[in-house]
Design a protein around this motif. Structure first.
Motif, short mmCIF file in Angstrom:
data_model
loop_
_atom_site.label_atom_id
_atom_site.label_comp_id
_atom_site.label_asym_id
_atom_site.label_seq_id
_atom_site.Cartn_x
_atom_site.Cartn_y
_atom_site.Cartn_z
N GLN A 260 -14.85 37.40 30.27
CA GLN A 260 -16.04 38.22 30.82
C GLN A 260 -16.75 38.72 30.03
OE1 GLN A 260 -17.14 38.37 34.04
NE2 GLN A 260 -18.89 39.30 33.39
N ARG A 261 -16.13 39.48 28.79
CA ARG A 261 -16.86 40.12 27.76
C ARG A 261 -17.65 39.04 26.85
NH1 ARG A 261 -14.89 44.02 22.94
NH2 ARG A 261 -16.93 44.22 21.94
N TYR A 262 -17.05 38.02 26.56
CA TYR A 262 -17.73 37.18 25.69
C TYR A 262 -18.55 35.79 26.13
CZ TYR A 262 -15.63 39.78 21.94
OH TYR A 262 -15.12 40.86 21.18
N PHE A 263 -18.07 35.57 27.42
CA PHE A 263 -18.73 34.30 27.98
C PHE A 263 -19.32 34.65 29.37
CE2 PHE A 263 -15.18 32.61 25.05
CZ PHE A 263 -16.35 31.86 24.31
N GLY A 264 -19.14 35.96 29.87
CA GLY A 264 -19.79 36.27 31.16
C GLY A 264 -19.05 35.47 32.25
N ASP A 265 -17.68 35.21 32.14
CA ASP A 265 -17.06 34.53 33.16
C ASP A 265 -15.51 34.86 32.74
OD1 ASP A 265 -15.67 32.78 34.84
OD2 ASP A 265 -16.66 31.04 34.14
N PRO A 266 -14.91 35.39 33.81
CA PRO A 266 -13.41 35.80 33.30
C PRO A 266 -12.48 34.36 33.48
CG PRO A 266 -14.19 36.37 35.49
CD PRO A 266 -15.25 36.16 34.78
N ALA A 267 -12.92 33.39 33.95
CA ALA A 267 -12.23 32.27 33.97
C ALA A 267 -12.51 31.36 32.69
CB ALA A 267 -12.71 31.14 35.11
N ALA A 268 -13.15 31.68 31.59
CA ALA A 268 -13.50 31.34 30.48
C ALA A 268 -12.55 31.75 29.46
CB ALA A 268 -14.80 31.53 30.10
N TRP A 269 -11.56 32.43 29.90
CA TRP A 269 -10.41 32.79 28.75
C TRP A 269 -9.81 31.63 28.02
CZ3 TRP A 269 -6.14 30.36 29.33
CH2 TRP A 269 -5.33 30.00 30.73
N TRP A 270 -9.86 30.63 28.60
CA TRP A 270 -9.17 29.27 28.14
C TRP A 270 -10.03 29.11 26.82
CZ3 TRP A 270 -12.22 25.13 27.51
CH2 TRP A 270 -13.39 24.71 28.36
N ARG A 271 -11.47 29.19 26.72
CA ARG A 271 -11.87 28.89 25.37
C ARG A 271 -11.24 29.66 24.31
NH1 ARG A 271 -17.55 29.38 28.63
NH2 ARG A 271 -17.65 27.08 29.47
N ILE A 272 -11.00 30.87 24.39
CA ILE A 272 -10.55 31.76 23.36
C ILE A 272 -9.06 31.16 23.28
CG2 ILE A 272 -9.87 34.20 22.93
CD1 ILE A 272 -12.06 35.10 25.04
N ALA A 273 -8.27 31.05 24.22
CA ALA A 273 -7.06 30.53 23.90
C ALA A 273 -6.90 29.34 23.10
CB ALA A 273 -6.14 30.42 25.34
N ASP A 274 -7.80 28.28 23.38
CA ASP A 274 -8.09 27.00 22.62
C ASP A 274 -8.21 27.47 21.27
OD1 ASP A 274 -7.63 25.69 24.96
OD2 ASP A 274 -9.43 24.79 24.82
N ALA A 275 -8.82 28.45 21.03
CA ALA A 275 -9.24 28.83 19.53
C ALA A 275 -8.39 29.51 18.91
CB ALA A 275 -10.54 29.71 19.52
N ASN A 276 -7.30 29.77 19.40
CA ASN A 276 -6.12 30.63 18.63
C ASN A 276 -4.82 29.92 18.95
OD1 ASN A 276 -7.31 33.40 17.97
ND2 ASN A 276 -8.34 33.00 19.79
N PRO A 277 -3.95 30.26 18.01
CA PRO A 277 -2.72 29.26 18.19
C PRO A 277 -1.64 30.14 19.04
CG PRO A 277 -2.89 30.61 16.17
CD PRO A 277 -4.05 30.72 16.74
N VAL A 278 -1.81 29.81 20.19
CA VAL A 278 -0.95 30.59 21.33
C VAL A 278 -0.45 29.44 22.34
CG1 VAL A 278 -2.04 32.89 21.16
CG2 VAL A 278 -2.80 31.34 22.89
N LEU A 279 0.75 29.62 23.00
CA LEU A 279 1.17 28.44 23.93
C LEU A 279 0.92 29.31 25.35
CD1 LEU A 279 4.23 27.47 22.59
CD2 LEU A 279 2.23 26.28 22.53
N ASP A 280 1.03 30.82 25.28
CA ASP A 280 0.90 31.29 26.59
C ASP A 280 -0.58 32.21 26.20
OD1 ASP A 280 0.95 33.40 28.51
OD2 ASP A 280 2.97 33.40 28.74
N PRO A 281 -1.33 32.09 27.31
CA PRO A 281 -2.57 33.01 27.08
C PRO A 281 -2.22 34.61 27.00
CG PRO A 281 -2.84 31.95 29.40
CD PRO A 281 -1.37 31.22 28.45
N ARG A 282 -1.29 34.92 27.77
CA ARG A 282 -0.90 36.34 27.60
C ARG A 282 -0.45 36.94 26.20
NH1 ARG A 282 3.30 36.15 32.44
NH2 ARG A 282 3.95 34.16 31.14
N GLU A 283 -0.35 35.85 25.33
CA GLU A 283 0.02 36.10 23.93
C GLU A 283 -1.26 36.66 23.24
OE1 GLU A 283 1.99 32.91 21.48
OE2 GLU A 283 2.86 32.46 23.47
N LEU A 284 -2.50 36.17 23.70
CA LEU A 284 -3.73 36.49 23.04
C LEU A 284 -4.11 38.16 23.18
CD1 LEU A 284 -6.48 34.20 24.74
CD2 LEU A 284 -5.69 34.38 22.28
#
Length: 125
Positions: A76-100
């Motif tokens: 929500q903060r960076y892309f204006g959409d809470p469902a866009a968390w996957w963009r951040i997860a894709d840019a970081n070496p995590v298997l589980d998004p909660r690791e972010l």
């Protein structure tokens, strides 16, 4: 062009026009068709390959994780959409998004100009 964006948004509302909405990580994935033994076609999303994570990504910003943050907050903060968390997860070496956001104080990458991004990262706190 505003007219074409409205047209594309209208297409997303038509069932069957796109297998995934434009905001989905699978929107641009190639769609395959498997034919079952009885001849029934089954559509599926083919593997979605990610770009390599670069340590010197000029387009990425960093964000320092605060206690209580969740991946959807960052979407929500960076892309204006809470469902866009996957963009951040894709840019970081995590298997589980909660690791972010598991470790307050940790710095994570926020993509800017990442494929499919609708805005981009801003500098973290």
């Amino acid at each position: 062009m505003a007219g074409s964006q409205s047209y594309e948004s209208a297409l997303d509302a038509i069932p069957g026009s796109h297998p995934y909405p434009r905001s989905s990580r699978y929107h641009d994935a190639e769609i395959g068709v498997h034919i079952q033994p009885d001849g029934t076609p089954v559509r599926y999303a083919k593997r979605r390959l990610l770009p390599l994570i670069s340590e010197a990504d000029e387009d990425a910003a960093t964000h320092t994780v605060s206690a209580g943050e969740r991946p959807d907050h960052l979407g929500q903060r960076y892309f204006g959409d809470p469902a866009a968390w996957w963009r951040i997860a894709d840019a970081n070496p995590v298997l589980d998004p909660r690791e972010l956001t598991a470790e307050p104080g940790e710095e994570i990458e926020i993509p800017n100009g990442f494929p499919g991004a609708q805005g981009g990262g801003r500098s973290g706190r």
